[in-house]
Design a protein around this motif. Sequence first.
Motif, PDB file in Angstrom:
ATOM      1  N   ASP A 115       7.177  -1.138  26.294  1.00 42.78           N
ATOM      2  CA  ASP A 115       8.066  -2.151  26.866  1.00 42.78           C
ATOM      3  C   ASP A 115       7.518  -3.560  26.638  1.00 42.78           C
ATOM      4  O   ASP A 115       8.275  -4.493  26.331  1.00 42.78           O
ATOM      5  CB  ASP A 115       8.256  -1.913  28.366  1.00 42.78           C
ATOM      6  CG  ASP A 115       9.270  -0.811  28.651  1.00 42.78           C
ATOM      7  OD1 ASP A 115       9.987  -0.420  27.709  1.00 42.78           O
ATOM      8  OD2 ASP A 115       9.339  -0.349  29.808  1.00 42.78           O
ATOM      9  N   LEU A 118       8.035  -4.619  23.087  1.00 38.64           N
ATOM     10  CA  LEU A 118       9.431  -4.997  22.864  1.00 38.64           C
ATOM     11  C   LEU A 118       9.714  -6.380  23.445  1.00 38.64           C
ATOM     12  O   LEU A 118      10.402  -7.199  22.830  1.00 38.64           O
ATOM     13  CB  LEU A 118      10.363  -3.955  23.474  1.00 38.64           C
ATOM     14  CG  LEU A 118      11.864  -4.207  23.331  1.00 38.64           C
ATOM     15  CD1 LEU A 118      12.258  -4.417  21.873  1.00 38.64           C
ATOM     16  CD2 LEU A 118      12.652  -3.037  23.940  1.00 38.64           C
ATOM     17  N   GLN A 119       9.187  -6.659  24.625  1.00 38.56           N
ATOM     18  CA  GLN A 119       9.375  -7.974  25.245  1.00 38.56           C
ATOM     19  C   GLN A 119       8.763  -9.077  24.382  1.00 38.56           C
ATOM     20  O   GLN A 119       9.371 -10.136  24.176  1.00 38.56           O
ATOM     21  CB  GLN A 119       8.748  -7.987  26.636  1.00 38.56           C
ATOM     22  CG  GLN A 119       9.490  -7.140  27.664  1.00 38.56           C
ATOM     23  CD  GLN A 119       8.729  -7.010  28.973  1.00 38.56           C
ATOM     24  OE1 GLN A 119       7.726  -7.699  29.198  1.00 38.56           O
ATOM     25  NE2 GLN A 119       9.185  -6.116  29.848  1.00 38.56           N
ATOM     26  N   THR A 122      10.953  -9.600  21.325  1.00 44.19           N
ATOM     27  CA  THR A 122      12.193 -10.288  21.682  1.00 44.19           C
ATOM     28  C   THR A 122      11.952 -11.787  21.851  1.00 44.19           C
ATOM     29  O   THR A 122      12.731 -12.620  21.369  1.00 44.19           O
ATOM     30  CB  THR A 122      12.786  -9.693  22.971  1.00 44.19           C
ATOM     31  OG1 THR A 122      13.029  -8.288  22.776  1.00 44.19           O
ATOM     32  CG2 THR A 122      14.093 -10.378  23.330  1.00 44.19           C
ATOM     33  N   LEU A 139      17.034  -4.048  18.042  1.00 46.24           N
ATOM     34  CA  LEU A 139      16.542  -4.329  19.388  1.00 46.24           C
ATOM     35  C   LEU A 139      17.304  -3.509  20.419  1.00 46.24           C
ATOM     36  O   LEU A 139      16.710  -2.987  21.375  1.00 46.24           O
ATOM     37  CB  LEU A 139      16.685  -5.825  19.690  1.00 46.24           C
ATOM     38  CG  LEU A 139      15.777  -6.766  18.900  1.00 46.24           C
ATOM     39  CD1 LEU A 139      16.157  -8.218  19.177  1.00 46.24           C
ATOM     40  CD2 LEU A 139      14.307  -6.525  19.231  1.00 46.24           C
ATOM     41  N   LEU A 142      16.044   0.060  20.381  1.00 52.64           N
ATOM     42  CA  LEU A 142      14.741   0.187  21.051  1.00 52.64           C
ATOM     43  C   LEU A 142      14.906   0.188  22.575  1.00 52.64           C
ATOM     44  O   LEU A 142      14.224   0.931  23.281  1.00 52.64           O
ATOM     45  CB  LEU A 142      13.819  -0.959  20.622  1.00 52.64           C
ATOM     46  CG  LEU A 142      13.342  -0.934  19.168  1.00 52.64           C
ATOM     47  CD1 LEU A 142      12.579  -2.212  18.834  1.00 52.64           C
ATOM     48  CD2 LEU A 142      12.466   0.287  18.892  1.00 52.64           C
ATOM     49  N   GLU A 143      15.803  -0.647  23.065  1.00 56.82           N
ATOM     50  CA  GLU A 143      16.048  -0.703  24.508  1.00 56.82           C
ATOM     51  C   GLU A 143      16.646   0.594  25.022  1.00 56.82           C
ATOM     52  O   GLU A 143      16.299   1.065  26.105  1.00 56.82           O
ATOM     53  CB  GLU A 143      16.981  -1.875  24.830  1.00 56.82           C
ATOM     54  CG  GLU A 143      16.348  -3.243  24.605  1.00 56.82           C
ATOM     55  CD  GLU A 143      17.355  -4.372  24.704  1.00 56.82           C
ATOM     56  OE1 GLU A 143      18.569  -4.064  24.843  1.00 56.82           O
ATOM     57  OE2 GLU A 143      16.954  -5.551  24.636  1.00 56.82           O
ATOM     58  N   THR A 146      13.757   3.576  24.930  1.00 59.33           N
ATOM     59  CA  THR A 146      12.421   3.140  25.323  1.00 59.33           C
ATOM     60  C   THR A 146      11.487   4.318  25.586  1.00 59.33           C
ATOM     61  O   THR A 146      11.895   5.354  26.123  1.00 59.33           O
ATOM     62  CB  THR A 146      12.493   2.234  26.568  1.00 59.33           C
ATOM     63  OG1 THR A 146      11.185   1.741  26.867  1.00 59.33           O
ATOM     64  CG2 THR A 146      13.037   2.992  27.757  1.00 59.33           C
ATOM     65  N   TRP A 225      10.437   5.088  16.889  1.00 63.06           N
ATOM     66  CA  TRP A 225      10.506   3.916  17.768  1.00 63.06           C
ATOM     67  C   TRP A 225       9.574   2.815  17.264  1.00 63.06           C
ATOM     68  O   TRP A 225       9.984   1.659  17.117  1.00 63.06           O
ATOM     69  CB  TRP A 225      10.132   4.313  19.199  1.00 63.06           C
ATOM     70  CG  TRP A 225      10.571   3.319  20.234  1.00 63.06           C
ATOM     71  CD1 TRP A 225      11.748   3.305  20.921  1.00 63.06           C
ATOM     72  CD2 TRP A 225       9.826   2.164  20.688  1.00 63.06           C
ATOM     73  NE1 TRP A 225      11.788   2.227  21.776  1.00 63.06           N
ATOM     74  CE2 TRP A 225      10.632   1.509  21.656  1.00 63.06           C
ATOM     75  CE3 TRP A 225       8.581   1.641  20.379  1.00 63.06           C
ATOM     76  CZ2 TRP A 225      10.216   0.352  22.300  1.00 63.06           C
ATOM     77  CZ3 TRP A 225       8.165   0.471  21.012  1.00 63.06           C
ATOM     78  CH2 TRP A 225       8.981  -0.153  21.965  1.00 63.06           C
ATOM     79  N   TYR A 226       8.325   3.191  16.978  1.00 59.19           N
ATOM     80  CA  TYR A 226       7.369   2.185  16.512  1.00 59.19           C
ATOM     81  C   TYR A 226       7.720   1.688  15.109  1.00 59.19           C
ATOM     82  O   TYR A 226       7.454   0.523  14.772  1.00 59.19           O
ATOM     83  CB  TYR A 226       5.942   2.743  16.529  1.00 59.19           C
ATOM     84  CG  TYR A 226       5.393   2.917  17.927  1.00 59.19           C
ATOM     85  CD1 TYR A 226       5.222   1.829  18.771  1.00 59.19           C
ATOM     86  CD2 TYR A 226       5.052   4.180  18.416  1.00 59.19           C
ATOM     87  CE1 TYR A 226       4.718   1.980  20.056  1.00 59.19           C
ATOM     88  CE2 TYR A 226       4.559   4.354  19.693  1.00 59.19           C
ATOM     89  CZ  TYR A 226       4.392   3.248  20.514  1.00 59.19           C
ATOM     90  OH  TYR A 226       3.907   3.411  21.790  1.00 59.19           O
ATOM     91  N   LEU A 229      10.328  -0.970  15.606  1.00 56.77           N
ATOM     92  CA  LEU A 229       9.656  -2.143  16.179  1.00 56.77           C
ATOM     93  C   LEU A 229       8.897  -2.906  15.099  1.00 56.77           C
ATOM     94  O   LEU A 229       9.012  -4.135  14.990  1.00 56.77           O
ATOM     95  CB  LEU A 229       8.694  -1.690  17.282  1.00 56.77           C
ATOM     96  CG  LEU A 229       7.920  -2.806  17.984  1.00 56.77           C
ATOM     97  CD1 LEU A 229       8.718  -3.302  19.199  1.00 56.77           C
ATOM     98  CD2 LEU A 229       6.544  -2.318  18.455  1.00 56.77           C
ATOM     99  N   ASN A 233       9.522  -6.678  13.376  1.00 59.45           N
ATOM    100  CA  ASN A 233       8.439  -7.665  13.354  1.00 59.45           C
ATOM    101  C   ASN A 233       8.189  -8.167  11.934  1.00 59.45           C
ATOM    102  O   ASN A 233       7.970  -9.366  11.721  1.00 59.45           O
ATOM    103  CB  ASN A 233       7.167  -7.042  13.921  1.00 59.45           C
ATOM    104  CG  ASN A 233       6.039  -8.058  14.044  1.00 59.45           C
ATOM    105  OD1 ASN A 233       6.140  -9.035  14.777  1.00 59.45           O
ATOM    106  ND2 ASN A 233       4.954  -7.825  13.321  1.00 59.45           N
TER     107      ASN A 233
END
Length: 261
Positions: A115, A118-119, A122, A139, A142-143, A146, A225-226, A229, A233
């Motif tokens: 989390d 992700l924050q 964002t 995004l 991912l939310e 989670t 998931w990663y 992410l 990035n």
Amino acid sequence: MAFGLSQNWKVESAGGSTGNAFVGIHTGKDKIFLKRNTSPFLAALSAEGITPKLLWTKRLSNGDVITAQEWINGWTLTKTEMASDATAQLLAKVHSSNLLKNMLEKIGGSFVTPDQMLQQLTQQIQNQVEIQGAISAGLHWLELHTLQIPVSSYRVCHGDLNKKNWLKTKTGALYLVDWDQAMLADPIYDLTTVLMSYIPFKNWGQWLEKYGLKLDEFLMQRIQWYAILQQINDISLAYTQTQQTEATQIKKLNTLINEKK
């Protein structure tokens, strides 16, 4: 004297983005690797044989701390070499080391949850208006998916497993260097970087077995998931550096999102 060395030494830049890495060269041609203001975590890494041997540490009059490490005659890994059993086994050693985990906690290393990752991501892209539409689906995905990984499972993660940070010697020894992004996190974050960048999918199961894991559905979910992410990035960093986003990166992100979960 430069960096506390005698006049028999000269110091040259070792390159890198931070400007804190140097090579100390003695008149007798001996070399050492010098770094300014590196983490005290380096001592534990050296003790575990993860990085080249730590020779000494000195604090200069200006407050800088200089560390000297054994100079390695070798090379950074190729993409093919990254797929070797040795990389899996060295990562397993890192992730299973209680000495490394205890030392990083002791010096204030932070626990970083999915989390929080992700924050941070964002926030990073809030001002990148031109690419927000392209990555909003990622995004959102991912939310919705989670990860809930117990902190008790967190281990020391390197955080930047590019092949340039792996050093192999002529005798076959393997080291992992540049630990500036080290954190306490889900070790699958590290594994995802290597798998997505260097290991053909057909070989994932075999490579993970050398690490000590079985590739099952839950592990695949964490990797996906990663992977999303990290792809977002990468797009954000590419935008920051070039002010444009390559279509191939967006296409890769969409592929990751649409893979069967």
